[in-house]
Design a protein around this motif. Sequence first.
Motif, PDB file in Angstrom:
ATOM      1  N   ASN A  21       1.111  -1.159   0.011  1.00  0.00           N
ATOM      2  CA  ASN A  21      -0.241   0.065   0.197  1.00  0.00           C
ATOM      3  C   ASN A  21       0.742   1.050   0.128  1.00  0.00           C
ATOM      4  O   ASN A  21       1.014   2.199  -0.981  1.00  0.00           O
ATOM      5  N   TYR A  30      -1.794   6.753  -5.102  1.00  0.00           N
ATOM      6  CA  TYR A  30      -2.677   5.682  -4.785  1.00  0.00           C
ATOM      7  C   TYR A  30      -3.389   4.480  -3.773  1.00  0.00           C
ATOM      8  O   TYR A  30      -2.204   3.622  -3.450  1.00  0.00           O
ATOM      9  N   ASN A  31      -4.060   5.267  -2.652  1.00  0.00           N
ATOM     10  CA  ASN A  31      -4.271   4.307  -1.198  1.00  0.00           C
ATOM     11  C   ASN A  31      -4.982   3.295  -1.397  1.00  0.00           C
ATOM     12  O   ASN A  31      -5.853   3.692  -1.453  1.00  0.00           O
ATOM     13  N   LEU A  32      -5.205   1.879  -2.155  1.00  0.00           N
ATOM     14  CA  LEU A  32      -5.433   0.962  -2.219  1.00  0.00           C
ATOM     15  C   LEU A  32      -6.637   0.822  -1.301  1.00  0.00           C
ATOM     16  O   LEU A  32      -7.700   0.698  -1.208  1.00  0.00           O
ATOM     17  N   ASP A  34      -7.730   2.986   0.971  1.00  0.00           N
ATOM     18  CA  ASP A  34      -8.905   4.053   1.135  1.00  0.00           C
ATOM     19  C   ASP A  34     -10.295   3.961   0.065  1.00  0.00           C
ATOM     20  O   ASP A  34     -10.427   3.964   0.120  1.00  0.00           O
ATOM     21  N   ALA A  35      -9.611   3.243  -0.833  1.00  0.00           N
ATOM     22  CA  ALA A  35     -10.585   2.652  -1.794  1.00  0.00           C
ATOM     23  C   ALA A  35     -11.174   1.683  -1.797  1.00  0.00           C
ATOM     24  O   ALA A  35     -12.282   1.562  -2.640  1.00  0.00           O
ATOM     25  N   ILE A  36     -10.551   0.902  -1.041  1.00  0.00           N
ATOM     26  CA  ILE A  36     -11.167  -0.839  -0.314  1.00  0.00           C
ATOM     27  C   ILE A  36     -12.564   0.033  -0.262  1.00  0.00           C
ATOM     28  O   ILE A  36     -13.482   0.212   0.054  1.00  0.00           O
ATOM     29  N   GLY A  38     -13.040   3.359   2.164  1.00  0.00           N
ATOM     30  CA  GLY A  38     -13.143   4.623   2.294  1.00  0.00           C
ATOM     31  C   GLY A  38     -12.313   5.058   2.965  1.00  0.00           C
ATOM     32  O   GLY A  38     -11.623   4.790   3.807  1.00  0.00           O
ATOM     33  N   VAL A  39     -12.101   6.431   2.344  1.00  0.00           N
ATOM     34  CA  VAL A  39     -11.164   7.744   3.303  1.00  0.00           C
ATOM     35  C   VAL A  39     -11.465   7.483   4.559  1.00  0.00           C
ATOM     36  O   VAL A  39     -12.636   8.091   5.104  1.00  0.00           O
ATOM     37  N   SER A  44     -10.691   1.033   7.771  1.00  0.00           N
ATOM     38  CA  SER A  44      -9.942   1.567   7.292  1.00  0.00           C
ATOM     39  C   SER A  44      -8.332   1.806   8.260  1.00  0.00           C
ATOM     40  O   SER A  44      -7.622   1.847   8.432  1.00  0.00           O
TER      41      SER A  44
END
Length: 77
Positions: A21, A30-32, A34-36, A38-39, A44
């Motif tokens: 990551n 790109y933060n995987l 957070d993408a999966i 949620g930020v 997370s």
Amino acid sequence: MAVRNPVDLIALILVIVGGLNWGLVGLFDYNLVDAIFGVGSTLSRIIYILVGLAALYMIYFTVRAETYQTHETAVRH
């Protein structure tokens, strides 16, 4: 590195996930996680905490392994 129990394996996997990551963040911004999940989501944050704890455990694992090898070498001589 010899994985001796399930905790060692889980910690290793979490540290690898965390490292990958960070690599994605550094290379592509790109933060995987957070993408999966949620930020700033609770999930997370839990993932980040688990990865951090796994890193601390891997420090312990490394020290333990070095101590084990040092004692094993001393016995053989």
